[in-house]
Design a protein around this motif. Structure first.
Motif, PDB file in Angstrom:
ATOM      1  N   ILE A  22       8.107   0.633  -2.370  1.00  0.00           N
ATOM      2  CA  ILE A  22       9.550   0.383  -2.215  1.00  0.00           C
ATOM      3  C   ILE A  22       9.895   0.246  -0.732  1.00  0.00           C
ATOM      4  O   ILE A  22      10.668  -0.635  -0.329  1.00  0.00           O
ATOM      5  CB  ILE A  22      10.377   1.501  -2.873  1.00  0.00           C
ATOM      6  CG1 ILE A  22      10.195   1.487  -4.400  1.00  0.00           C
ATOM      7  CG2 ILE A  22      11.860   1.338  -2.535  1.00  0.00           C
ATOM      8  CD1 ILE A  22      10.822   2.680  -5.100  1.00  0.00           C
ATOM      9  N   ARG A  23       9.325   1.120   0.088  1.00  0.00           N
ATOM     10  CA  ARG A  23       9.574   1.019   1.535  1.00  0.00           C
ATOM     11  C   ARG A  23       9.072  -0.311   2.084  1.00  0.00           C
ATOM     12  O   ARG A  23       9.750  -0.964   2.888  1.00  0.00           O
ATOM     13  CB  ARG A  23       8.917   2.193   2.267  1.00  0.00           C
ATOM     14  CG  ARG A  23       9.772   3.433   2.200  1.00  0.00           C
ATOM     15  CD  ARG A  23       9.244   4.688   2.833  1.00  0.00           C
ATOM     16  NE  ARG A  23       8.482   4.602   4.044  1.00  0.00           N
ATOM     17  CZ  ARG A  23       8.244   5.672   4.832  1.00  0.00           C
ATOM     18  NH1 ARG A  23       8.750   6.875   4.499  1.00  0.00           N
ATOM     19  NH2 ARG A  23       7.519   5.564   5.906  1.00  0.00           N
ATOM     20  N   ARG A  24       7.929  -0.730   1.640  1.00  0.00           N
ATOM     21  CA  ARG A  24       7.378  -2.019   2.089  1.00  0.00           C
ATOM     22  C   ARG A  24       8.277  -3.169   1.657  1.00  0.00           C
ATOM     23  O   ARG A  24       8.519  -4.114   2.410  1.00  0.00           O
ATOM     24  CB  ARG A  24       5.976  -2.230   1.515  1.00  0.00           C
ATOM     25  CG  ARG A  24       4.856  -1.590   2.313  1.00  0.00           C
ATOM     26  CD  ARG A  24       3.517  -2.081   1.779  1.00  0.00           C
ATOM     27  NE  ARG A  24       2.408  -1.596   2.551  1.00  0.00           N
ATOM     28  CZ  ARG A  24       1.891  -2.213   3.611  1.00  0.00           C
ATOM     29  NH1 ARG A  24       2.439  -3.346   4.040  1.00  0.00           N
ATOM     30  NH2 ARG A  24       0.859  -1.709   4.241  1.00  0.00           N
ATOM     31  N   LEU A  25       8.746  -3.100   0.411  1.00  0.00           N
ATOM     32  CA  LEU A  25       9.576  -4.181  -0.111  1.00  0.00           C
ATOM     33  C   LEU A  25      10.883  -4.291   0.675  1.00  0.00           C
ATOM     34  O   LEU A  25      11.352  -5.400   0.969  1.00  0.00           O
ATOM     35  CB  LEU A  25       9.859  -3.955  -1.590  1.00  0.00           C
ATOM     36  CG  LEU A  25      10.673  -5.040  -2.296  1.00  0.00           C
ATOM     37  CD1 LEU A  25       9.968  -6.389  -2.207  1.00  0.00           C
ATOM     38  CD2 LEU A  25      10.937  -4.653  -3.746  1.00  0.00           C
ATOM     39  N   VAL A 172      -2.319  -3.563   1.714  1.00  0.00           N
ATOM     40  CA  VAL A 172      -2.749  -2.494   2.610  1.00  0.00           C
ATOM     41  C   VAL A 172      -2.924  -3.089   4.000  1.00  0.00           C
ATOM     42  O   VAL A 172      -3.298  -4.259   4.153  1.00  0.00           O
ATOM     43  CB  VAL A 172      -4.064  -1.855   2.117  1.00  0.00           C
ATOM     44  CG1 VAL A 172      -5.254  -2.793   2.272  1.00  0.00           C
ATOM     45  CG2 VAL A 172      -4.333  -0.529   2.819  1.00  0.00           C
ATOM     46  N   ASP A 173      -2.623  -2.299   5.018  1.00  0.00           N
ATOM     47  CA  ASP A 173      -2.871  -2.697   6.400  1.00  0.00           C
ATOM     48  C   ASP A 173      -4.257  -2.222   6.800  1.00  0.00           C
ATOM     49  O   ASP A 173      -4.675  -1.106   6.455  1.00  0.00           O
ATOM     50  CB  ASP A 173      -1.827  -2.073   7.326  1.00  0.00           C
ATOM     51  CG  ASP A 173      -0.424  -2.552   7.001  1.00  0.00           C
ATOM     52  OD1 ASP A 173      -0.229  -3.778   6.904  1.00  0.00           O
ATOM     53  OD2 ASP A 173       0.472  -1.699   6.827  1.00  0.00           O
ATOM     54  N   LEU A 174      -4.973  -3.056   7.530  1.00  0.00           N
ATOM     55  CA  LEU A 174      -6.301  -2.668   8.013  1.00  0.00           C
ATOM     56  C   LEU A 174      -6.171  -1.998   9.378  1.00  0.00           C
ATOM     57  O   LEU A 174      -5.798  -2.657  10.353  1.00  0.00           O
ATOM     58  CB  LEU A 174      -7.219  -3.886   8.133  1.00  0.00           C
ATOM     59  CG  LEU A 174      -7.795  -4.468   6.851  1.00  0.00           C
ATOM     60  CD1 LEU A 174      -8.719  -5.624   7.193  1.00  0.00           C
ATOM     61  CD2 LEU A 174      -8.535  -3.424   6.038  1.00  0.00           C
ATOM     62  N   GLY A 345      -3.795  -8.584   1.326  1.00  0.00           N
ATOM     63  CA  GLY A 345      -2.975  -8.822   2.502  1.00  0.00           C
ATOM     64  C   GLY A 345      -1.490  -8.585   2.270  1.00  0.00           C
ATOM     65  O   GLY A 345      -0.941  -8.972   1.229  1.00  0.00           O
ATOM     66  N   PRO A 346      -0.786  -7.984   3.226  1.00  0.00           N
ATOM     67  CA  PRO A 346       0.651  -7.742   3.095  1.00  0.00           C
ATOM     68  C   PRO A 346       1.490  -9.011   2.974  1.00  0.00           C
ATOM     69  O   PRO A 346       2.479  -9.040   2.247  1.00  0.00           O
ATOM     70  CB  PRO A 346       0.999  -6.973   4.374  1.00  0.00           C
ATOM     71  CG  PRO A 346      -0.289  -6.347   4.804  1.00  0.00           C
ATOM     72  CD  PRO A 346      -1.343  -7.319   4.413  1.00  0.00           C
ATOM     73  N   LYS A 347       1.113 -10.084   3.690  1.00  0.00           N
ATOM     74  CA  LYS A 347       1.912 -11.310   3.634  1.00  0.00           C
ATOM     75  C   LYS A 347       1.865 -11.924   2.238  1.00  0.00           C
ATOM     76  O   LYS A 347       2.885 -12.390   1.711  1.00  0.00           O
ATOM     77  CB  LYS A 347       1.412 -12.306   4.678  1.00  0.00           C
ATOM     78  CG  LYS A 347       1.742 -11.912   6.114  1.00  0.00           C
ATOM     79  CD  LYS A 347       1.303 -12.986   7.090  1.00  0.00           C
ATOM     80  CE  LYS A 347       1.649 -12.604   8.528  1.00  0.00           C
ATOM     81  NZ  LYS A 347       1.209 -13.643   9.495  1.00  0.00           N
ATOM     82  N   ALA A 350       4.016  -9.794  -0.088  1.00  0.00           N
ATOM     83  CA  ALA A 350       5.450  -9.987   0.130  1.00  0.00           C
ATOM     84  C   ALA A 350       5.921 -11.301  -0.491  1.00  0.00           C
ATOM     85  O   ALA A 350       6.994 -11.363  -1.103  1.00  0.00           O
ATOM     86  CB  ALA A 350       5.756  -9.960   1.626  1.00  0.00           C
ATOM     87  N   ALA A 351       5.111 -12.357  -0.351  1.00  0.00           N
ATOM     88  CA  ALA A 351       5.488 -13.651  -0.921  1.00  0.00           C
ATOM     89  C   ALA A 351       5.540 -13.577  -2.448  1.00  0.00           C
ATOM     90  O   ALA A 351       6.449 -14.132  -3.081  1.00  0.00           O
ATOM     91  CB  ALA A 351       4.497 -14.727  -0.471  1.00  0.00           C
ATOM     92  N   LYS A 352       4.581 -12.880  -3.059  1.00  0.00           N
ATOM     93  CA  LYS A 352       4.576 -12.749  -4.518  1.00  0.00           C
ATOM     94  C   LYS A 352       5.758 -11.920  -5.002  1.00  0.00           C
ATOM     95  O   LYS A 352       6.382 -12.237  -6.027  1.00  0.00           O
ATOM     96  CB  LYS A 352       3.265 -12.115  -4.987  1.00  0.00           C
ATOM     97  CG  LYS A 352       2.083 -13.070  -4.976  1.00  0.00           C
ATOM     98  CD  LYS A 352       0.879 -12.430  -5.653  1.00  0.00           C
ATOM     99  CE  LYS A 352      -0.256 -13.422  -5.819  1.00  0.00           C
ATOM    100  NZ  LYS A 352      -1.396 -12.840  -6.566  1.00  0.00           N
ATOM    101  N   MET A 353       6.084 -10.848  -4.280  1.00  0.00           N
ATOM    102  CA  MET A 353       7.214 -10.014  -4.683  1.00  0.00           C
ATOM    103  C   MET A 353       8.525 -10.791  -4.586  1.00  0.00           C
ATOM    104  O   MET A 353       9.371 -10.722  -5.485  1.00  0.00           O
ATOM    105  CB  MET A 353       7.283  -8.756  -3.817  1.00  0.00           C
ATOM    106  CG  MET A 353       6.198  -7.733  -4.105  1.00  0.00           C
ATOM    107  SD  MET A 353       6.217  -7.088  -5.798  1.00  0.00           S
ATOM    108  CE  MET A 353       7.868  -6.423  -5.926  1.00  0.00           C
ATOM    109  N   LEU A 354       8.706 -11.525  -3.503  1.00  0.00           N
ATOM    110  CA  LEU A 354       9.922 -12.313  -3.352  1.00  0.00           C
ATOM    111  C   LEU A 354      10.015 -13.355  -4.465  1.00  0.00           C
ATOM    112  O   LEU A 354      11.090 -13.564  -5.055  1.00  0.00           O
ATOM    113  CB  LEU A 354       9.953 -12.986  -1.985  1.00  0.00           C
ATOM    114  CG  LEU A 354      11.168 -13.875  -1.707  1.00  0.00           C
ATOM    115  CD1 LEU A 354      12.467 -13.087  -1.798  1.00  0.00           C
ATOM    116  CD2 LEU A 354      11.040 -14.546  -0.327  1.00  0.00           C
TER     117      LEU A 354
END
Length: 365
Positions: A22-25, A172-174, A345-347, A350-354
């Motif tokens: 949720i924080r990431r989103l 996840v961030d590396l 990857g986070p990017k 994020a694109a899939k969630m949006l």
């Protein structure tokens, strides 16, 4: 025009992977197109955690009968919860009509508490499924009919939930590559104190390792509520003579501090995990991992770690001992784990969630 997404999570008393997402989103959504508010049924560690991360939080207070989890809702409690639901749905209906263009509902418990109200309010529903509640599996498909869009953290979980939808694996961030630690081996695990997490299996495995003369320490970071499960777990630690070497560290502000101390990471869940966010974070750090061969953990780890049967302390002890005693194998699996984690990857997430949120919004337009 800016649209409003409300994210509902029904677990206010524990902080887990869903709250981290949720924080990431909230950070990932384009500010000119979307605003995000989280809603929980009570104050507690989850609300504190979200606010600390800059998330706007509302409390839509639920009666006590709706704040019992899973197997604790039996008999009179189940009857009281059933009686309380219609009134809570009415509160939710009013809240959503006034505050949401889309509601993202976490997991089966969230859908039970908010899904019917969202449908009655005419607000599009995105069901965001992270957990795999084996005992409630018969409810998954019926509840999916309340959703306009379904996303799940792993392919096995999505198949259990719905015949349609999308797999959106958590990101996840590396971090920078870790330097392998020297000295006494440290076994680490990130897990809340709950029977499903199988921490007692890790205690038993640790006891067997000590009997074999393998000196080590164990650190488990995760929330506990001082309930009977935690009491029994602490008693087991004492009974196995592990006081001072097996630590229940509680909630920690930064799990990376715990992971940095580790020699081996263990996720000893006894039942299916929807994904395994904590294991992924360990893999990103380059830790060799040992996980139960269940649910999303099986898919996540694949050949990049060691998988053992659930609820089998002997197999778990053997796997840990092998990794502790064989440094080249630890290095090999740590590198494999980090390589696997790099795929999340986070990017892309994020694109899939949006995309999922915008498809949900369009479902009723």
């Amino acid at each position: 025009m800016t649209q409003r997404v409300v994210v509902f999570d029904a677990y206010p008393f524990d902080v887990g992977g869903a709250h981290r997402l949720i924080r990431r989103l909230a950070d990932a959504l384009p500010a000119k197109r979307w605003t995000l508010r989280a809603v929980l049924p009570a104050e507690g560690p989850a609300a504190d955690y979200l606010r600390h991360g800059g998330v706007d939080v509302d409390i839509l207070a639920a009666p006590a009968s709706l704040l019992h989890y899973g197997g604790s809702t039996k008999g009179a409690r189940a009857l009281n919860a059933t009686t309380a639901l219609p009134r809570y749905w009415s509160h939710w209906q009013r809240h959503l009509r006034a505050n949401a263009d889309v509601v993202a509902i976490n997991d089966i418990r969230g859908m039970l508490l908010a899904g019917p109200a969202a449908r009655r309010a005419g607000v599009p529903v995105l069901w965001w499924v992270h957990a795999w509640p084996t005992s409630l599996r018969p409810l998954l498909r019926p509840l999916s009919r309340l959703a306009d869009e379904v996303i799940a953290s792993s392919a096995p979980l999505l198949a259990a939930v719905s015949s349609t939808g999308e797999v959106v694996t958590p990101p996840v961030d590396l971090p920078d590559p870790r330097t392998p630690r020297r000295g006494r081996p440290v076994i680490v695990s990130i897990a809340r104190i709950h029977p499903q997490k199988g921490i007692d299996v890790l205690v038993e495995a640790s006891g067997r390792l000590r009997e074999r003369g393998l000196e080590h320490t164990v650190v488990v970071a995760g929330s506990g509520r001082g309930d009977q499960t935690e009491h029994d777990l602490r008693a087991l630690i004492t009974r196995r003579g592990l006081d001072g070497t097996f630590t229940l560290a509680g909630d920690v502000a930064d799990v990376s501090d715990v992971l940095a101390r580790g020699t081996v990471y263990v996720q000893s869940s006894r039942s299916a995990e929807g994904f395994g966010m904590a294991a992924l974070e360990a893999m990103a750090c380059g830790l060799p991992v040992v996980v139960s061969d269940v649910g999303g953990l099986r898919e996540l780890v694949g050949d990049a770690g060691v998988r053992v049967p659930p609820d089998d302390p002997g197999a778990l002890a053997n796997a840990i001992e092998t990794l502790v005693r064989k440094a080249p194998l630890r290095t090999e699996l740590g590198q494999a784990a980090r390589g696997r984690a790099a795929e999340f990857g986070p990017k892309e997430w994020a694109a899939k969630m949006l995309g999922a949120i915008e498809r949900t919004a369009a479902a009723r337009s």
